[in-house]
Design an enzyme around this catalytic site. Structure first.
Site, PDB file in Angstrom:
ATOM      1  N   ILE A  58       0.838  -1.203   0.000  1.00 10.17           N
ATOM      2  CA  ILE A  58       0.000   0.000   0.000  1.00 10.17           C
ATOM      3  C   ILE A  58       0.868   1.247   0.000  1.00 10.17           C
ATOM      4  O   ILE A  58       0.624   2.199  -0.750  1.00 10.17           O
ATOM      5  CB  ILE A  58      -0.937   0.000   1.228  1.00 10.17           C
ATOM      6  CG1 ILE A  58      -1.962  -1.141   1.113  1.00 10.17           C
ATOM      7  CG2 ILE A  58      -1.653   1.341   1.367  1.00 10.17           C
ATOM      8  CD1 ILE A  58      -2.810  -1.320   2.349  1.00 10.17           C
ATOM      9  N   ALA A  61       2.374   1.801  -3.433  1.00 13.94           N
ATOM     10  CA  ALA A  61       1.410   2.300  -4.409  1.00 13.94           C
ATOM     11  C   ALA A  61       0.953   3.721  -4.093  1.00 13.94           C
ATOM     12  O   ALA A  61       0.729   4.527  -4.999  1.00 13.94           O
ATOM     13  CB  ALA A  61       0.199   1.373  -4.456  1.00 13.94           C
ATOM     14  N   GLU A  62       0.835   4.026  -2.831  1.00 12.65           N
ATOM     15  CA  GLU A  62       0.302   5.327  -2.427  1.00 12.65           C
ATOM     16  C   GLU A  62       1.310   6.458  -2.619  1.00 12.65           C
ATOM     17  O   GLU A  62       0.964   7.524  -3.126  1.00 12.65           O
ATOM     18  CB  GLU A  62      -0.156   5.285  -0.966  1.00 12.65           C
ATOM     19  CG  GLU A  62      -1.388   4.438  -0.707  1.00 12.65           C
ATOM     20  CD  GLU A  62      -2.656   5.085  -1.206  1.00 12.65           C
ATOM     21  OE1 GLU A  62      -2.614   6.260  -1.608  1.00 12.65           O
ATOM     22  OE2 GLU A  62      -3.703   4.416  -1.195  1.00 12.65           O
ATOM     23  N   SER A  63       2.540   6.254  -2.176  1.00 19.03           N
ATOM     24  CA  SER A  63       3.493   7.373  -2.148  1.00 19.03           C
ATOM     25  C   SER A  63       4.900   6.996  -2.566  1.00 19.03           C
ATOM     26  O   SER A  63       5.770   7.865  -2.590  1.00 19.03           O
ATOM     27  CB  SER A  63       3.554   7.940  -0.730  1.00 19.03           C
ATOM     28  OG  SER A  63       4.165   6.998   0.153  1.00 19.03           O
ATOM     29  N   TYR A 148      -5.772   0.135  -8.935  1.00 21.32           N
ATOM     30  CA  TYR A 148      -5.132   0.206  -7.620  1.00 21.32           C
ATOM     31  C   TYR A 148      -5.135  -1.168  -6.952  1.00 21.32           C
ATOM     32  O   TYR A 148      -4.113  -1.614  -6.422  1.00 21.32           O
ATOM     33  CB  TYR A 148      -5.864   1.227  -6.756  1.00 21.32           C
ATOM     34  CG  TYR A 148      -5.348   1.347  -5.346  1.00 21.32           C
ATOM     35  CD1 TYR A 148      -4.262   2.157  -5.045  1.00 21.32           C
ATOM     36  CD2 TYR A 148      -5.958   0.660  -4.302  1.00 21.32           C
ATOM     37  CE1 TYR A 148      -3.798   2.291  -3.748  1.00 21.32           C
ATOM     38  CE2 TYR A 148      -5.502   0.775  -3.001  1.00 21.32           C
ATOM     39  CZ  TYR A 148      -4.416   1.592  -2.737  1.00 21.32           C
ATOM     40  OH  TYR A 148      -3.950   1.708  -1.440  1.00 21.32           O
TER      41      TYR A 148
END
Length: 259
Positions: A58, A61-63, A148
Site C-alpha cells: 500500500i 502504491a500510495e506514495s 489500484y
C-alpha cells in the site's frame, strides 16, 4: 484472497475507531528512538496483525514511501491519509512516518475486519471509500480503483523493497506531547458518525444529480419569469399603442371625431 487474525468487529460487522493501546492515546506516545522504515512496518504489522507485505505494498502504491507526499485531494504522507481520517485514527502529524504508517495500518485492519479478510474489497475501500464498495456491491467500476487493487495485490505477492531510511521517532514537531489523547472529541465523533450515515444515503453521484436538477429548475424558473415580464411588456406596449391611435388627431378626423 483473505487474511486471518484481524481485529474483532461489532455486531454490524464494522469496526469502530478505538483509542490506541499502549503508553498513551496517540501514536506520538510511542516515539522514543530512531527506527528504520522496515522496523516501523514490522511493528505496525504486529500491532494490528496485518501482513507486512500488504502494508508495504500500500505504501509503495500510495506514495512510493515518500513521507512528504501530498496528493491533489489532500491525502498526506507515506500511506496517504486524508486529514479527517488521520484525526480519527489518532494521527497528529501525517508527515511523521511512524504515525502515518501506524495510522494507515490501523485503517486497513478496520477494512479487513469489515470485509471478513477480503483483501480486494479492503483495498477498494482504502482507495475509493467503503460507501462506494457498498453502493456497487464490490469493487467500484472506477478505473483508478480497479487498477489500484491489481497493483497493490501484485506488489504484495511479489514483495516490495523498502528504502534504507531511518527516522527519528520521538515526540518531535507536530505532536502535542507524549501522552496526550489524540482521539477525536465527542462532537467530532458525532459529526463523523452522522456524516457517514449521510454518505450512505446520499452519495457523491446523488449530489451531482441534485446539483444538475437544481440548476435546471433555477433556469426554468428564470425563463418563466422572463417570459412573464416579456408578456407584461407586450401588453403594456399594446395598450400604449392603442391609446396613441385612439387619440391621434389624424384618426379622429378620419373617423369624424366619433372616438
Amino acid at each position: 484472497m483473505r487474511v486471518n487474525g484481524i481485529q474483532s468487529t461489532d455486531g454490524t460487522g464494522a469496526q469502530a475507531v478505538a483509542a490506541v493501546t499502549g503508553q498513551g492515546g496517540d501514536f506520538s506516545s510511542y516515539l522514543q528512538t530512531t527506527a528504520s522504515l522496515e522496523a516501523i512496518f514490522e511493528e505496525a504489522s504486529k500491532t494490528y496483525n496485518v501482513p507486512k507485505n500488504l502494508i508495504k505494498a500500500i505504501a509503495k502504491a500510495e506514495s512510493d514511501f515518500r513521507p512528504d507526499a501530498t496528493s491533489k485531494a489532500g491525502a498526506q504522507g507515506i500511506m496517504q491519509l486524508m486529514p479527517a481520517t488521520a484525526r480519527e485514527l489518532g494521527v497528529k502529524d501525517s508527515y511523521d512516518p511512524y504515525q502515518n504508517i501506524m495510522g494507515g495500518t490501523k485503517y486497513i485492519s478496520q477494512m479487513l475486519a469489515k470485509y471478513n479478510g477480503d483483501v480486494s474489497l479492503a483495498l477498494a475501500a482504502y482507495n475509493a471509500g467503503s460507501n462506494n464498495v457498498a453502493k456497487y456491491g464490490g469493487i467500484p467500476p472506477f478505473k483508478e480503483t480497479q487498477n489500484y487493487v491489481v497493483k497493490v495485490t501484485q506488489y504484495m505477492n511479489e514483495g516490495v523493497a523498502v528504502p534504507n531510511a531511518s527516522y527519528q521517532v520521538n515526540s518531535g514537531a507536530g505532536t502535542a506531547g507524549n501522552n496526550s489523547v489524540a482521539a477525536a472529541s465527542v462532537e467530532e465523533a458525532e459529526e463523523n458518525y452522522y456524516q457517514d450515515i449521510l454518505d450512505q444515503l446520499f452519495s457523491y453521484e446523488d449530489y451531482l444529480r441534485f446539483i444538475e436538477m437544481y440548476t435546471k429548475m433555477q433556469e426554468a424558473q428564470q425563463e418563466k419569469e422572463e417570459k412573464e415580464q416579456e408578456q407584461q411588456k407586450d401588453q403594456s406596449d399594446s395598450i400604449y399603442t392603442y391609446q396613441e391611435i385612439k387619440y391621434s388627431p389624424a384618426v379622429m378626423n378620419l373617423l369624424g371625431g366619433n372616438l
